[in-house]
Design a protein around this motif. Sequence first.
Motif, mmCIF file in Angstrom:
data_model
loop_
_atom_site.group_PDB
_atom_site.id
_atom_site.type_symbol
_atom_site.label_atom_id
_atom_site.label_comp_id
_atom_site.label_asym_id
_atom_site.label_seq_id
_atom_site.Cartn_x
_atom_site.Cartn_y
_atom_site.Cartn_z
ATOM 1 N N GLU A 1 -8.843 7.129 5.461
ATOM 2 C CA GLU A 1 -7.817 6.403 5.347
ATOM 3 C C GLU A 1 -8.165 4.922 5.242
ATOM 4 O O GLU A 1 -9.284 4.168 5.673
ATOM 5 C CB GLU A 1 -7.216 6.222 6.896
ATOM 6 C CG GLU A 1 -6.631 7.733 7.210
ATOM 7 C CD GLU A 1 -6.050 7.672 8.597
ATOM 8 O OE1 GLU A 1 -5.836 6.394 9.095
ATOM 9 O OE2 GLU A 1 -5.829 8.721 9.165
ATOM 10 N N GLY B 1 4.587 10.135 6.336
ATOM 11 C CA GLY B 1 4.019 9.385 5.248
ATOM 12 C C GLY B 1 4.444 9.812 3.793
ATOM 13 O O GLY B 1 5.349 10.918 3.753
ATOM 14 N N THR B 2 4.141 9.048 2.795
ATOM 15 C CA THR B 2 4.614 9.428 1.414
ATOM 16 C C THR B 2 3.843 10.658 0.868
ATOM 17 O O THR B 2 4.316 11.429 0.002
ATOM 18 C CB THR B 2 4.232 8.251 0.418
ATOM 19 O OG1 THR B 2 2.828 8.008 0.601
ATOM 20 C CG2 THR B 2 5.141 7.138 0.781
ATOM 21 N N ASN B 3 2.869 11.094 1.599
ATOM 22 C CA ASN B 3 2.035 12.357 1.438
ATOM 23 C C ASN B 3 2.758 13.618 2.213
ATOM 24 O O ASN B 3 2.215 14.685 1.919
ATOM 25 C CB ASN B 3 0.750 12.250 1.816
ATOM 26 C CG ASN B 3 0.400 11.677 3.303
ATOM 27 O OD1 ASN B 3 1.352 11.732 4.080
ATOM 28 N ND2 ASN B 3 -0.710 11.644 3.636
ATOM 29 N N GLY B 4 3.771 13.345 2.896
ATOM 30 C CA GLY B 4 4.390 14.268 3.360
ATOM 31 C C GLY B 4 3.948 14.730 4.705
ATOM 32 O O GLY B 4 4.394 15.815 5.484
ATOM 33 N N LYS B 5 2.876 13.958 5.199
ATOM 34 C CA LYS B 5 2.308 14.478 6.488
ATOM 35 C C LYS B 5 2.950 13.768 7.589
ATOM 36 O O LYS B 5 3.208 12.422 7.780
ATOM 37 C CB LYS B 5 0.716 14.090 6.503
ATOM 38 C CG LYS B 5 -0.006 14.946 5.556
ATOM 39 C CD LYS B 5 -1.353 14.721 5.784
ATOM 40 C CE LYS B 5 -2.410 15.538 4.916
ATOM 41 N NZ LYS B 5 -3.828 15.384 4.832
ATOM 42 N N ASN C 1 0.477 16.905 12.492
ATOM 43 C CA ASN C 1 -0.167 17.501 11.520
ATOM 44 C C ASN C 1 -1.745 17.687 11.992
ATOM 45 O O ASN C 1 -2.592 18.124 11.410
ATOM 46 C CB ASN C 1 -0.356 16.810 10.210
ATOM 47 C CG ASN C 1 0.629 17.185 9.390
ATOM 48 O OD1 ASN C 1 1.508 18.060 9.733
ATOM 49 N ND2 ASN C 1 1.167 16.592 7.981
ATOM 50 N N GLU D 1 6.328 4.444 4.738
ATOM 51 C CA GLU D 1 6.291 5.700 5.543
ATOM 52 C C GLU D 1 7.502 5.512 6.158
ATOM 53 O O GLU D 1 8.430 4.193 6.271
ATOM 54 C CB GLU D 1 5.054 5.488 6.438
ATOM 55 C CG GLU D 1 5.097 4.347 7.586
ATOM 56 C CD GLU D 1 4.163 4.390 8.629
ATOM 57 O OE1 GLU D 1 3.180 5.140 8.319
ATOM 58 O OE2 GLU D 1 4.087 3.569 9.489
ATOM 59 N N ASN E 1 0.663 -1.214 0.041
ATOM 60 C CA ASN E 1 -0.108 -0.174 -0.011
ATOM 61 C C ASN E 1 0.742 1.300 0.285
ATOM 62 O O ASN E 1 0.237 2.259 0.016
ATOM 63 C CB ASN E 1 -0.895 0.186 1.250
ATOM 64 C CG ASN E 1 -1.791 -1.033 1.263
ATOM 65 O OD1 ASN E 1 -2.393 -1.404 0.283
ATOM 66 N ND2 ASN E 1 -2.210 -1.698 2.475
ATOM 67 N N GLY E 2 2.070 1.228 -0.102
ATOM 68 C CA GLY E 2 3.085 2.145 -0.016
ATOM 69 C C GLY E 2 4.037 2.050 1.011
ATOM 70 O O GLY E 2 4.398 1.174 1.543
#
Length: 257
Positions: free
Chosen positions: A241, A94-98, A128, A69, A66-67
């Motif tokens: 999520e 995370g990969t989203n930068g959060k 965040n 982190e 799923n990615g």
Amino acid sequence: MVLLVGTGIIAAASAHAQMAPAMMQGNAMTATSAPVAYVNGMPPVMDHNSYVHALLDEFEARYSGNGGEFRYDGEGWFGTDYNKLWLKSEGTLGTNGKFGDGDHEALYDRAISRYFDVQTGVRMDIDNGPTRAWGAVGIEGLALYFFNVEATAYFSDRGVAGRLQGSYDLLLTNRLILQPQVELNFYSQSDPARANGAGLSNIDTGLRLRYEWHRKLAPYIGVTYSGTFGQATGLARARGERDLHDLNFTFGLRTWF
């Protein structure tokens, strides 16, 4: 021949007897110039010196279907064998930068036995999401067979929370170490803004194999799992999520000084 040998022995003994008072006097002079407080004939124990110690236990990348982190978990303390100031921090990126799961604690630590300390202070959830502040009280130390355990209770106007942590170092060789680890988080009330549900909210656990190439520097690989449970599952889905149970391949670095 016997007389000569006997005379030599007597002469040596006489010389040694004459030197002994001088040696004793020299020792006495040394003791006088550098006095040491002895208790029951034993030297003092140096247990009130101040020390600094820091440990970056997890500094790792996690990957799954799923990615991925990045996660860190570290702590440090300053003080004596009996009283310390502890600082602890952990979080994920995370990969989203959060930045998520940000947990930062400042604790006063007091030794209550040879293997256990009691800790009290504050915890701040800063990432965040909305910031939360908690009071904290807990216990940390080595249980039977040298299991490293932590049990901490947190309290605020939003209720009570609890955390249980444990790990164990299994020495396969002198430098190759297998470490199982687990962390469980509980809450008395749900907090939708932070996706924390009442009851058992989430688990983070793993099995890491590290090689202490240097005692203070050890790369590792492993398998980790993170998941949400109970009310936290519905709250996480409401926030969009989808990765609620992740099994990850993990590699990282552990270091301390």
